[in-house]
Motif scaffolding. Structure first.
Motif, mmCIF file in Angstrom:
data_model
loop_
_atom_site.group_PDB
_atom_site.id
_atom_site.type_symbol
_atom_site.label_atom_id
_atom_site.label_comp_id
_atom_site.label_asym_id
_atom_site.label_seq_id
_atom_site.Cartn_x
_atom_site.Cartn_y
_atom_site.Cartn_z
ATOM 1 N N GLN B 701 29.157 4.330 33.135
ATOM 2 C CA GLN B 701 29.167 2.924 33.516
ATOM 3 C C GLN B 701 27.744 2.395 33.562
ATOM 4 O OE1 GLN B 701 31.925 1.092 34.695
ATOM 5 N NE2 GLN B 701 33.355 2.722 34.205
ATOM 6 N N THR B 702 27.658 1.139 33.294
ATOM 7 C CA THR B 702 26.360 0.499 33.429
ATOM 8 C C THR B 702 26.539 -0.830 34.150
ATOM 9 O OG1 THR B 702 26.607 -0.552 31.283
ATOM 10 C CG2 THR B 702 25.350 1.491 31.338
ATOM 11 N N ALA B 703 25.457 -1.325 34.631
ATOM 12 C CA ALA B 703 25.486 -2.638 35.271
ATOM 13 C C ALA B 703 24.147 -3.290 34.989
ATOM 14 C CB ALA B 703 25.715 -2.486 36.771
ATOM 15 N N GLN B 704 24.044 -4.541 35.341
ATOM 16 C CA GLN B 704 22.789 -5.233 35.079
ATOM 17 C C GLN B 704 22.128 -5.602 36.388
ATOM 18 O OE1 GLN B 704 24.215 -8.324 32.577
ATOM 19 N NE2 GLN B 704 23.480 -7.289 30.748
ATOM 20 N N ASP B 705 20.844 -5.442 36.390
ATOM 21 C CA ASP B 705 20.141 -5.740 37.624
ATOM 22 C C ASP B 705 19.762 -7.214 37.666
ATOM 23 O OD1 ASP B 705 18.029 -6.103 35.992
ATOM 24 O OD2 ASP B 705 16.774 -4.539 36.861
ATOM 25 N N GLY B 706 18.973 -7.572 38.641
ATOM 26 C CA GLY B 706 18.617 -8.961 38.819
ATOM 27 C C GLY B 706 17.889 -9.551 37.624
ATOM 28 N N ALA B 707 17.293 -8.716 36.813
ATOM 29 C CA ALA B 707 16.565 -9.214 35.651
ATOM 30 C C ALA B 707 17.331 -8.880 34.392
ATOM 31 C CB ALA B 707 15.171 -8.615 35.619
ATOM 32 N N MET B 708 18.610 -8.666 34.518
ATOM 33 C CA MET B 708 19.465 -8.345 33.378
ATOM 34 C C MET B 708 19.111 -7.009 32.751
ATOM 35 S SD MET B 708 21.512 -10.738 33.252
ATOM 36 C CE MET B 708 21.907 -12.452 33.200
ATOM 37 N N GLU B 709 18.366 -6.251 33.453
ATOM 38 C CA GLU B 709 18.063 -4.921 32.938
ATOM 39 C C GLU B 709 19.271 -4.037 33.150
ATOM 40 O OE1 GLU B 709 15.668 -3.332 31.539
ATOM 41 O OE2 GLU B 709 13.799 -4.458 31.764
ATOM 42 N N LEU B 710 19.327 -3.023 32.369
ATOM 43 C CA LEU B 710 20.479 -2.148 32.418
ATOM 44 C C LEU B 710 20.309 -1.100 33.522
ATOM 45 C CD1 LEU B 710 22.839 -2.097 30.365
ATOM 46 C CD2 LEU B 710 21.834 0.019 29.604
ATOM 47 N N ILE B 711 21.333 -0.927 34.307
ATOM 48 C CA ILE B 711 21.304 0.114 35.341
ATOM 49 C C ILE B 711 22.268 1.216 34.949
ATOM 50 C CG2 ILE B 711 21.656 0.626 37.776
ATOM 51 C CD1 ILE B 711 21.308 -2.302 38.365
ATOM 52 N N ASP B 712 21.782 2.407 34.930
ATOM 53 C CA ASP B 712 22.630 3.567 34.677
ATOM 54 C C ASP B 712 22.815 4.319 35.975
ATOM 55 O OD1 ASP B 712 22.942 3.429 31.965
ATOM 56 O OD2 ASP B 712 20.931 4.255 31.630
ATOM 57 N N VAL B 713 23.751 5.196 35.954
ATOM 58 C CA VAL B 713 23.853 6.124 37.072
ATOM 59 C C VAL B 713 22.613 7.007 37.034
ATOM 60 C CG1 VAL B 713 25.097 8.085 38.009
ATOM 61 C CG2 VAL B 713 26.341 6.114 37.140
ATOM 62 N N GLY B 714 21.981 7.149 38.134
ATOM 63 C CA GLY B 714 20.772 7.961 38.182
ATOM 64 C C GLY B 714 19.512 7.118 38.096
ATOM 65 N N SER B 715 19.672 5.841 37.751
ATOM 66 C CA SER B 715 18.491 4.974 37.727
ATOM 67 C C SER B 715 17.960 4.828 39.142
ATOM 68 C CB SER B 715 18.837 3.571 37.236
ATOM 69 O OG SER B 715 19.502 3.597 36.031
ATOM 70 N N ILE B 716 16.689 4.508 39.186
ATOM 71 C CA ILE B 716 16.107 4.227 40.488
ATOM 72 C C ILE B 716 15.971 2.722 40.583
ATOM 73 C CG2 ILE B 716 14.200 4.714 42.019
ATOM 74 C CD1 ILE B 716 14.891 7.322 41.163
ATOM 75 N N VAL B 717 16.448 2.182 41.653
ATOM 76 C CA VAL B 717 16.371 0.736 41.784
ATOM 77 C C VAL B 717 15.622 0.368 43.051
ATOM 78 C CG1 VAL B 717 18.518 0.337 40.531
ATOM 79 C CG2 VAL B 717 18.579 0.614 43.002
ATOM 80 N N ARG B 718 15.117 -0.836 43.027
ATOM 81 C CA ARG B 718 14.481 -1.364 44.218
ATOM 82 C C ARG B 718 15.364 -2.480 44.727
ATOM 83 N NH1 ARG B 718 10.955 -5.431 44.336
ATOM 84 N NH2 ARG B 718 10.672 -5.266 42.091
ATOM 85 N N ILE B 719 15.786 -2.340 45.946
ATOM 86 C CA ILE B 719 16.683 -3.343 46.508
ATOM 87 C C ILE B 719 15.882 -4.598 46.808
ATOM 88 C CG2 ILE B 719 18.252 -3.871 48.416
ATOM 89 C CD1 ILE B 719 18.771 -0.837 48.594
ATOM 90 N N ASN B 720 16.458 -5.716 46.454
ATOM 91 C CA ASN B 720 15.693 -6.948 46.497
ATOM 92 C C ASN B 720 16.137 -7.900 47.590
ATOM 93 O OD1 ASN B 720 13.566 -8.359 45.392
ATOM 94 N ND2 ASN B 720 14.943 -9.678 44.210
ATOM 95 N N GLU B 721 17.101 -7.502 48.352
ATOM 96 C CA GLU B 721 17.617 -8.438 49.345
ATOM 97 C C GLU B 721 17.901 -7.737 50.653
ATOM 98 O OE1 GLU B 721 20.984 -10.701 48.060
ATOM 99 O OE2 GLU B 721 20.076 -11.047 46.091
#
Lengths: 149, 1115
Positions: B701-721
């Protein structure tokens, strides 16, 4: 691999040399990916019970505080904090009765590992500062005088 | 088991029929032993159903006193003519009924054997009569005031008594028969005879009496051999034989099962006994049954012992609660013993300080502590946390309760609150002395006695039951640690430090309470049963007190073998479980095996006496438990908490259609952080296994982050809110627009946070992956995760994941640029795959198919198809990519590349590559093309396990080879042709030469039979059977009968040969050579050529493995 953790060898800090790369085995999951067994030398970081190490406090709550020593997460329960050091709710830190010691977020502490939970890809430790020569060794940078955060 | 035995009747001579001699030997002997004279009759009203009978207490009690005593649990029936009056009998019966609960069956019997011994020289019948007379005599004596001892046998164990009964039956049977007959015939005479007999006995000399006593005493000793504490003291073999001989035989009375109304079994039994007594009194002929037995565990039936079923029917005549329509069922001989056996059960007695649970009412299942017990009236006083409904009490007091509906909600259990009672104006008396409790208590509403906030409740023993050792939380309710407790428990231990005083005193209380529970046999026993191998224990009893050790094994007999942790004691030592207590040290990894926290695992952070404080690593919380409820959790490393197939941190769909991640798993319930919740307000649902629908897999599965970047499982994200702004977290699961991340330092839900994918920014996406600011992962790793086209196969995946642009870059040498420069303005990277494929957005003309001639804009691109927004019609259609032509003004043809164009590439089967190759910028296959692959930064990380170094080289290497590939293929084709159908099209330079083994899309393998189609784009593949060899699928043979299927070349891939396989070189100078793969040396294969050409045959060459394909010769 760098930055990962194996329960057996600990955290893999840096790979220094590749010994051998095996023939690939194509995985059967329909992705056509292949697996390779790679032998390598690396610098690993494996904590041991009774090891004394320095860590930085990352979080404080009434159960105790969490600290990190590099990639290793440690938890110091409030029962493993000296008896005269108490949790102060208002300041969210641990303070000794005489006010000399204040342990808050970003403080450096010297702890001794009393227990470890080793998972397949993580290591977590319970540590104590309830012994001689353990405890606060430095305050958060730029916060030298007070230490409370 | 309740057993009514009527043998007294026999003594009284009235009972021809009922000399069921059961019971037996042992009671008798006991009687002999205890009694001054041999008192033979034993009543046996018996029946003790529960095991609580007090046995020994009544041994020597007096007839008369017994009759009057309420407490006497054994009721004795005297059915002698002159003995108790009718009224007494009745009363006795009633008592019996009551007593049944607490008494055990007893029997008394005279024994044939004994009789024979007593009076040797008499014929059977006379003997009988003599005996009777003798008895009678004795009885008379007793009545005269001589001490008559009575035997109420104190049952040893039920099994024993059964055997005795059997024995009795055995021996008595023949005589009984004769006796019965005789009695039936000569009732009158017998009465006479009895009197005579009595006189005779009276007159009997001391010597004879002594002999009789001795005889009895002797037999008693046999009985003594076992019983009492269950220790066998006598020769076991003999006993065994003795016991054997006691089993019923065909000549014995049978056992009949009689159906009665459920719950009336006892009543029927007692009725029968009463009937017997009444018959006797009225001098009517007795019933011809020997005994009646009821078993508590057998509902709806009683056993009747009789010779014939019509005897049973007759006896039951006129009885209520008996199903007369159902004929008595015969119990087979073999089952007789079992049917009246009672499982030996430990007698558990409710004592003061026992922990009990209420059986019913508003306090049902509540824990209570017994304050005092009155066995006399079967009641006890328990201390319990009150569940007062003050409003209801108030209503009751004012008499309004009747008008109001009864409250249906169970009031909460909490300490009595005087203020609340006052608010409701309830009558309340303080410090009133209560006579029954012998203590001062507060009285609420005149009925509820309250002490220290707890309710003192008097209740029947039957309404409470002993409980297993209660868990710590429950006990804590009984030790709130407040001051009010201090007088309740005298504090022996002084609290040294004032600060922790309160807390500590609480702990002391708990410890003391805990000790109480531990002192109970049951508690320690059940705890003992819970010793597991590997548990750390401490010795609490005996010489080795305080020795610590580890459980090595637990023997079948309950003994525990301990490996002592002591430098001088190295041998394993055996202990009784009672001598040990679990003892975990600070830092041990443990699992809770009992109580509210069951299933939780964690580490011990504190130990105080029996209580351990455990820090759960899955929930990051601390809790306290009794040490006895803990077990070692050495295997915690590999163990995952799971409920059914759902493990901790799995993604699962729930029954309501929501999806969530398991954040905590307990005994029967899992806590699921669902996608309903938000970052600010997480929604955690407690779910049972039944609430789960299915497990979900979010790997792809993938999803898009706040900048429409692709998020994969295992990605590291920075929570923005929200509160967690700027916290870095690792993506664990993705479902639609929701992601679950694991954030360090988050306490809630084990660190899992559920948020919308747009509420964060991905690290290590294309933009930041070289930034290296990600904790836990090095830049190299990140690029390895997100970037790095690894093999031709990966190209496809990468493309579908929207990385085609990169691929294109990577594969196109001209666009080659350092990865750092791939950072592009976010805006350009919008929309996943569109941005990835240069074709998107281009104006194209559809050249073939139903839409031929239409022009449109490409809005989406797959590997083979494209979605085109038609200009002429307001709709978007899907067309094959190779049907697309360039747009107006464009001279480039996309995807329609002339077949010949593929020719230049040895690896042309990959559409993406092909495509890339045909972009204007790539038209010519330049050496740089290959280099492009080799120099992609990500690929440089040679140690990266996810890439394929071997292939890597090959790709670079096979580039130049492409030049001559064509000719060789042609040659090959020609060579092979031999007049047959052409197997390879002219100019074919692909890898799939006939005979190569390929892997099809579905994973199966087959052999290429023919290459055809434009530029060799289609293959005829004969599927076959493969086995697993050296961990990979290995083609074994062609399946006969299976037809060759035609597949597109991009749907197959070469199979990597194993050592010893036949191989064919598919690329390079030796293309088409068939050889044996002698050895694999890293990326190189050592080949021994098999050729018809003598010169070449046997020649050993070294070829890069990537240029080899497995060859399967079909002959």
């Amino acid at each position: 691999m760098e930055g990962t953790c194996s329960g057996r060898y600990g955290f893999i800090v840096c790979i220094t040399h590749i010994e051998n790369v095996s023939e690939g085995i194509i995985t059967d999951d329909g992705t056509a990916r292949a697996k390779f067994a790679v032998e390598y030398d690396c610098v690993a970081y494996r904590p041991f019970k009774n090891e004394v190490l320095d860590a930085v406090v990352t979080q404080v709550n009434k159960f105790g505080f969490f600290a990190e020593a590099g990639p290793l997460q440690l938890f110091v329960s409030n029962s493993l904090v000296p008896d005269d050091v108490k949790y102060v709710t208002d300041e969210n830190c641990y303070k000794s009765d005489d006010g000399q010691i204040t342990i808050g977020v970003d403080c450096e502490v010297r702890v001794k590992i009393v227990g470890m939970r080793i998972d397949a890809n993580d290591i977590f430790c319970i540590a104590t500062i309830k012994e001689d020569y353990l405890g606060l060794i430095g305050y958060a940078e730029g916060d030298a005088a007070v230490g409370a955060v | 088991m309740a057993e009514a035995e009527e043998e007294e009747a026999r003594e009284e001579d009235v009972d021809d029929g009922e000399n069921g001699l059961r019971g037996g030997e042992e009671p008798e002997k006991a009687a002999a032993k205890g009694g001054d004279d041999d008192e033979e009759e034993k009543l046996d009203a018996g029946v003790g159903a529960e095991e609580n009978d007090e046995k020994d207490s009544e041994d020597d009690s007096d007839d008369d006193s017994d009759d009057d005593s309420d407490d006497d649990s054994e009721e004795e029936e005297e059915s002698g003519d002159e003995e108790p009056s009718d009224a007494e009998d009745l009363e006795g019966d009633e008592e019996e009924e009551e007593e049944e609960e607490n008494t055990r069956k007893k029997k008394t019997q005279k024994k044939k054997k004994r009789k024979n011994k007593f009076i040797d020289d008499v014929a059977d019948e006379d003997d009988d009569e003599d005996d009777r007379r003798k008895k009678k005599k004795k009885r008379a004596k007793g009545k005269d005031g001589k001490a008559v001892s009575r035997f109420i046998d104190d049952i040893a164990d039920a099994a024993g008594s059964d055997d005795e009964e059997d024995e009795e039956g055995d021996e008595d049977e023949p005589i009984d028969d004769a006796e019965r007959e005789a009695l039936a015939r000569e009732m009158d005479t017998r009465l006479h005879a009895r009197v005579e007999q009595a006189q005779r006995i009276d007159a009997a000399d001391d010597e004879e009496l002594e002999r009789m006593v001795k005889e009895r005493y002797e037999s008693r000793r046999y009985a003594d051999a076992y019983d009492e504490e269950g220790q066998r003291r006598g020769p076991i073999v003999n006993e065994y034989v003795d016991q054997q001989s006691l089993h019923p035989t065909v000549r014995d009375p049978k056992l009949w099962m009689v159906a009665v109304k459920q719950g009336k079994e006892r009543e029927v039994t007692i009725c029968l006994m009463q009937k017997m007594i009444n018959l006797q009194k009225t001098n009517k002929p007795p019933m011809k049954i020997m005994s009646v037995v009821t078993q508590d565990h057998l509902k709806g039936y009683v056993y009747v012992e009789a010779m014939r079923d019509d005897h049973v029917k007759k006896a039951l005549q006129g009885l209520r609660h008996v199903y007369h329509m159902k004929p008595p069922k015969l119990v087979p001989l073999k089952e007789m013993v079992e049917s009246i056996s009672v499982a030996k059960k430990e007698v558990e007695v409710i004592r003061p300080d026992s922990w009990v649970r209420m059986r019913s009412g508003v306090y049902k299942a509540d824990l209570a502590k017994v304050v005092e017990v009155n066995y006399g009236d079967n009641s006890c006083v328990v201390k319990i946390l009150p569940r007062f409904d003050y409003q209801h009490l108030a209503d009751k007091e004012s008499g309004e309760a009747k008008n109001k509906p009864k409250p249906t909600v169970r009031p909460a259990a909490r300490l009595f609150s005087e203020t609340e009672a006052k608010n409701k104006n309830l009558s309340f008396e303080r410090g009133k002395f209560d006579r029954t409790l012998n203590d001062r208590v507060d009285v609420l509403c005149g009925t509820h006695k309250i002490k220290d906030g707890y309710l003192l409740k008097r209740c029947a023993l039957t309404t409470v039951k002993l409980t297993e050792a209660p868990s710590l939380d429950e006990i804590q309710k009984f030790a709130p640690g407040g001051d009010e407790e201090d007088d309740d428990f005298d504090d022996e231990e002084d609290d040294e430090d004032g600060g922790a005083r309160r807390k500590k005193s609480t702990n002391n209380h708990i410890n003391r309470l805990a000790k109480l529970t531990m002192n109970e046999k049951k508690a320690s026993k059940s705890a003992a049963a819970r010793f597991l191998v590997g548990d750390q224990v401490i010795v609490v009893e005996g010489d080795l007190r305080n020795l610590e050790g580890v459980i090595k094994r637990v023997d079948a007999d309950g003994r525990v073998i301990v490996d002592p942790s002591h430098k001088d004691l190295t041998d394993p030592l055996p202990f009784n479980p009672e001598q040990l207590r679990k003892h975990f040290k600070v830092g041990s990894t443990v699992r809770v095996v009992h109580g509210a926290h069951e299933g939780a695992s964690g580490m011990v952070v504190k130990v105080s006496d029996q209580i351990a404080t455990v820090f759960s690593t899955s929930t990051n919380e601390e809790f306290s438990v009794f040490m006895r409820d803990l077990a070692d959790d050495a295997e915690a490393a590999t163990r995952v908490d799971r409920i059914g197939e759902y493990a901790l941190h799995d993604l699962a769909m729930l029954d309501d259609g929501n999806v969530g991640v398991l954040t905590r798993v307990e005994k029967d319930v899992a806590f699921v952080l669902t996608n309903v919740g938000t970052l600010e307000r997480p929604n955690v649902k407690a779910c049972k296994l039944a609430d789960f629908k299915r497990k979900m897999n979010s790997r792809n599965q993938t999803a898009q982050d706040g900048a429409m970047e692709l998020i994969d499982v295992g990605s590291i994200v920075r929570i923005n809110e929200g509160q967690l702004k700027d916290v870095n977290a690792t993506v664990e699961h993705i479902y639609k627009g929701t992601i679950w991340v694991k954030a360090r330092g988050v306490q809630r839900d084990g660190g899992i946070v559920c948020l919308r994918s747009r509420q964060c920014f991905v690290h290590g996406g294309q933009g930041t992956r070289q930034g290296g600011a990600i904790p836990g992962l090095t830049p190299a790793m990140q690029s390895a995760f997100t970037n790095a086209p690894k093999s031709p196969g990966h190209a496809l995946i990468a493309q579908s994941m929207g990385l085609t642009a990169q691929m294109a870059n990577a594969s196109g040498g001209m666009y080659q640029q350092p990865a750092v420069q791939q950072r592009r303005p976010v805006i350009q990277q919008r929309m996943g795959r569109e941005r990835a494929d240069p074709m998107v957005g281009k104006l194209v003309t559809i050249r073939r198919g139903v839409y031929a001639g239409y022009k449109g804009k490409v809005v989406d691109c797959g590997p083979k198809t494209a979605r085109v927004e038609l200009q002429a019609q307001a709709r978007t259609v899907t067309v094959n990519r190779d049907e697309l032509g360039g747009g107006p003004g464009s001279t480039t043809t996309y995807g329609t590349a002339a077949p010949a164009a593929y020719g230049g590439y040895g690896y042309g089967q990959q559409p993406v590559d092909r495509y890339a190759a045909q972009t204007p910028a790539h038209t010519a296959a330049t050496p740089a093309h290959g280099a492009g692959y080799a120099t992609t930064p990500a690929r440089d990380n040679a140690w990266n396990p996810t890439m394929t170094p071997g292939r890597d080289d090959a790709w670079g290497a096979d580039e130049p080879a492409g030049a001559h590939a064509g000719s060789i293929a042609a040659e090959y084709g020609k060579n092979d042709k031999g007049g047959k159908k052409q197997l390879v099209p002219d100019g074919y330079d692909g890898d799939y030469l006939p005979g190569t083994v390929v892997k099809l899309m579905n994973g199966s393998q087959g052999v290429v039979k023919r290459v055809h189609g434009v530029g060799g784009s289609a293959l005829d593949v004969q599927p076959g059977i493969s086995n697993v060899k050296s961990g990979v699928e290995h083609f074994e043979k062609i399946s006969r009968g299976a037809r060759a299927e035609t597949v597109a070349e991009e749907n197959v891939e070469l199979v990597v040969p194993l050592k010893g396989d036949d191989v064919i070189v598919v690329n390079g100078d030796e293309r088409g050579e068939v050889a044996e793969l002698v050895m694999v040396d890293g990326a190189d294969g050592v080949l021994k050529i098999k050729s018809s050409n003598q010169e070449k045959n046997g020649e050993v060459i070294i070829v890069d493995m990537s240029r080899l394909a497995r060859y399967f010769d079909d002959k």
